[in-house]
Design a protein around this motif. Structure first.
Motif, PDB file in Angstrom:
ATOM      1  N   ALA A  25       2.672  62.964  25.653  1.00 13.85           N
ATOM      2  CA  ALA A  25       1.818  63.548  24.635  1.00 13.85           C
ATOM      3  C   ALA A  25       2.331  63.145  23.270  1.00 13.85           C
ATOM      4  CB  ALA A  25       1.840  65.071  24.758  1.00 13.85           C
ATOM      5  N   SER A  30       2.408  69.452  24.336  1.00 13.50           N
ATOM      6  CA  SER A  30       3.087  69.549  25.616  1.00 13.50           C
ATOM      7  C   SER A  30       4.575  69.782  25.463  1.00 13.50           C
ATOM      8  CB  SER A  30       2.813  68.287  26.433  1.00 13.50           C
ATOM      9  OG  SER A  30       3.282  68.437  27.748  1.00 13.50           O
ATOM     10  N   SER A 142      -0.644  64.631  30.198  1.00 10.41           N
ATOM     11  CA  SER A 142      -1.032  64.428  28.818  1.00 10.41           C
ATOM     12  C   SER A 142      -2.303  63.593  28.717  1.00 10.41           C
ATOM     13  CB  SER A 142       0.101  63.725  28.061  1.00 10.41           C
ATOM     14  OG  SER A 142      -0.328  63.363  26.768  1.00 10.41           O
TER      15      SER A 142
END
Length: 267
Positions: A25, A30, A142
């Motif tokens: 990410a 995240s 992600s």
């Protein structure tokens, strides 16, 4: 997956690192949100001395390879101690062993990119997943593509290695000397004799228990073959399992430098 950094000079940026793994990410999402998702550091950080909580850290500072390796080795030693069946596993055994091979070209103060961080983290998460302590790779869900060649910072690495490592299975220590039977048998000691924990079989000034705690061999006075006695390395706060061929320099952030010295360094 392309060539792994722990088998080559870590400072090189392997092309296409971890293309087969879903991207990280962005820094604002995240696991890699700096300081946001890690409520408290796991106990094994302090147990293995990877940080110095008495000094302020800069989680936005670039992390270097020595600091990443120090954190990873702490996780490895905790897995070895807590996972009764197979310890950290053969894959991680090979990774950690490769760091003990003397390499004058190694630069533990070189910066680390996100692809390298994920390459190193993957076998740790593989082991956690195998033992049902994790359900997948933290970066796998992600939706935002990341640049694996972007430099990683200290907060990202600390978050990624912020997992707990509980005891799994019974760690057998038949004689109660603090040395697991499996370790004693591997090094020719008697798992039914508590007295051998205080023996110094290789004459390096460290008892078998000291060697176990330091991650060094009770059969070799110079485990990493760098010309420095294991006892001397422990006494001078060095790592006896990691070659000390380069001159010590200050670290760059909140993680302890793995080699050549193990003293905590912070900005």
């Amino acid at each position: 997956m392309s060539a792994k950094w722990y088998h080559i000079h870590f400072g090189s940026r392997a092309r296409g690192a971890l293309k087969g793994i879903a991207s990280l990410a962005t820094l604002a999402a995240s696991l890699f949100v700096v300081g946001a998702s890690l409520a408290a550091p796991p106990d094994w950080w302090a147990a293995h001395g990877v940080i110095d909580s008495s000094r302020a850290a800069n989680d936005f500072a670039a992390v270097n390879q020595g600091q990443l390796k120090c954190l990873a080795k702490g996780a490895y030693l905790e897995m070895e101690a807590n996972f009764a069946d197979g310890g950290a596993g053969e894959s991680l055994d090979s990774v950690i062993a490769s760091w003990s091979i003397a390499n004058p070209a190694r630069n533990d103060f070189a910066a680390v990119n996100l692809g390298q961080v994920k390459t190193l983290a993957k076998p740790f998460y593989d082991r956690l997943i195998e033992l049902e302590l994790a359900t997948g790779y933290p970066w796998a869900d992600s939706a935002a593509p990341a640049n694996d060649f972007a430099l990683a910072n200290t907060g990202q690495v600390k978050n990624l290695f912020g997992f707990d490592i509980p005891e799994v299975g019974a760690v057998v220590d038949s004689d109660g000397d603090g040395l697991p039977d499996e370790w004693e048998l591997a090094f020719g000691l008697n798992p039914n004799d508590p007295g051998d924990a205080i023996l110094d079989g290789d004459g390096d000034g460290l008892s078998a228990h000291d060697e176990f705690s330091a991650g060094s061999s009770p059969l070799l006075a110079d485990t990493d073959g760098d010309g420095l006695n294991d006892g001397y390395e422990v006494a001078t706060d060095r790592d006896p399992s990691q070659s000390n061929l380069q001159i010590s320099l200050p670290g760059s952030s909140g993680l302890r430098v793995h080699s050549p010295v193990r003293r905590p360094v912070r900005l």
